[in-house]
Design an enzyme around this catalytic site. Structure first.
Site, PDB file in Angstrom:
ATOM      1  CB  VAL A  12      30.044  39.214  33.511  1.00 49.41           C
ATOM      2  CG1 VAL A  12      28.546  39.450  33.335  1.00 49.41           C
ATOM      3  CG2 VAL A  12      30.299  38.529  34.844  1.00 49.41           C
ATOM      4  CG  LEU A  36      33.119  52.845  31.802  1.00 48.84           C
ATOM      5  CD1 LEU A  36      32.545  51.674  32.591  1.00 48.84           C
ATOM      6  CD2 LEU A  36      32.002  53.706  31.245  1.00 48.84           C
ATOM      7  CB  ALA A  59      33.768  46.556  37.328  1.00 48.37           C
ATOM      8  CB  THR A  61      37.455  43.305  38.507  1.00 45.89           C
ATOM      9  OG1 THR A  61      38.291  43.089  37.360  1.00 45.89           O
ATOM     10  CG2 THR A  61      36.047  43.644  38.061  1.00 45.89           C
ATOM     11  CE1 TYR A 124      35.694  45.311  42.370  1.00 52.13           C
ATOM     12  CE2 TYR A 124      35.262  43.848  44.222  1.00 52.13           C
ATOM     13  CZ  TYR A 124      35.030  44.227  42.910  1.00 52.13           C
ATOM     14  OH  TYR A 124      34.135  43.525  42.149  1.00 52.13           O
ATOM     15  CD1 TRP A 149      34.008  34.732  46.087  1.00 58.04           C
ATOM     16  CD2 TRP A 149      34.308  32.550  46.455  1.00 58.04           C
ATOM     17  NE1 TRP A 149      34.349  34.585  47.407  1.00 58.04           N
ATOM     18  CE2 TRP A 149      34.543  33.250  47.671  1.00 58.04           C
ATOM     19  CE3 TRP A 149      34.428  31.172  46.454  1.00 58.04           C
ATOM     20  CZ2 TRP A 149      34.902  32.613  48.853  1.00 58.04           C
ATOM     21  CZ3 TRP A 149      34.767  30.529  47.642  1.00 58.04           C
ATOM     22  CH2 TRP A 149      35.013  31.239  48.815  1.00 58.04           C
TER      23      TRP A 149
END
Length: 287
Positions: A12, A36, A59, A61, A124, A149
């Site tokens: 992303v 982070l 994140a 992930t 998660y 997804w």
């Protein structure tokens, strides 16, 4: 406008860097610049940069890996977003944060709406839900965008794995009882750019939680079948797909069987039109 984008190499984030080109002064911080998992550094770094908009595309992930490292997953996915929300609120800057279909347990028959109860099945999912709650507890201007997804032409994702395996094997077993919407990272980035533009024009809708996925639905096996069809159209020999239940492919983290998200609220409140998953996949493959 000074925009701070957290996350550098993720799917992303890379698409956001393209979509937001020319929107303002974009500062991108990856893990090397801001870890982070170290909360004391987050506030210090963000206050130094003083952005007018914060986008958190970073994140933890690795869904299955999170089962064995819950503290790290919660540090990145829950604690860090809460701190970002606090600093953003102090500076009067909006925060855009991405979440997931994994906050739901998948037991519902219908697509999930933003108001439906969450019940994550995995570390998660629980860490991402805790991140949502941390942001909501602070308040302020924020958009929590739940997607599902995610794939793209870079990074580590189902599309790239299937493109490889379909051409390496004669037979390929893929789970067929988990249903959702494959969502191109570019779709997420383009929708985010539209949300930002509407906010800048003063045409923003209510802040809060929204669902953001491609339209339509399929299974992982159906997704693989669409990838296989494209490869065949390019003259490639591909494996024969064998649909299997989730029980035949055990993983450390349990996945929801129903990952469908109702995105009508995003369209109603922010006028964001989202493409059908098959059309987006074809555009991704041809890009």
């Amino acid at each position: 406008m000074k925009i701070l984008l957290l996350g550098q190499h993720g799917q992303v984030s890379q698409e956001l860097q393209r979509a937001l080109r020319g929107t303002g002064e974009l500062t991108v911080l990856g893990r090397d610049q801001l870890d982070l998992a170290q909360p004391e550094l987050i506030r210090q770094q963000v206050q130094r940069l003083r952005p007018e908009l914060i986008i958190n595309a970073a994140a933890h992930t690795a869904v299955d890996q999170a089962e064995s490292e819950p503290e790290l997953a919660f540090a990145i996915n829950a604690t860090a977003p809460g701190i970002l929300a606090e600093v953003a609120a102090e500076m009067g800057a909006p925060l855009i944060h991405y979440s997931t279909d994994y906050v739901f347990d998948g037991s519902q028959v219908e697509p999930y709406r933003e108001s439906d109860s969450t019940n994550p099945l995995s570390v998660y999912g629980r860490s991402k839900r805790a991140g949502e709650q941390a942001i909501q507890a602070v308040g302020g201007m924020h958009l929590i965008l739940r997607t599902s997804w995610v794939y793209s032409q870079h990074g580590k994702n189902f599309l790239l794995t299937m493109q490889r395996l379909l051409q390496e094997r004669e037979n390929l077993s893929v789970v067929d009882d988990q249903i959702g919407a494959p969502t191109w990272a570019s779709t997420i980035a383009q929708a985010t750019a539209q949300l930002i533009e509407q906010w800048r024009r003063g045409q923003d809708g209510p802040w809060g939680v929204y669902h953001l996925t491609a339209q339509g639905e399929t299974s992982w096996c159906g997704f693989a079948g669409a990838i296989a069809a494209y490869l065949r159209s390019q003259g490639k020999n591909v494996a024969t797909l064998q649909p299997i239940p989730s029980s035949a492919y055990p993983t450390p983290a349990q996945r929801p069987l129903n990952s469908r998200l109702d995105c009508s609220r995003l369209q109603q409140d922010w006028q964001v039109q989202l493409p059908d998953w098959q059309a987006a996949l074809e555009q991704c493959l041809r890009s």
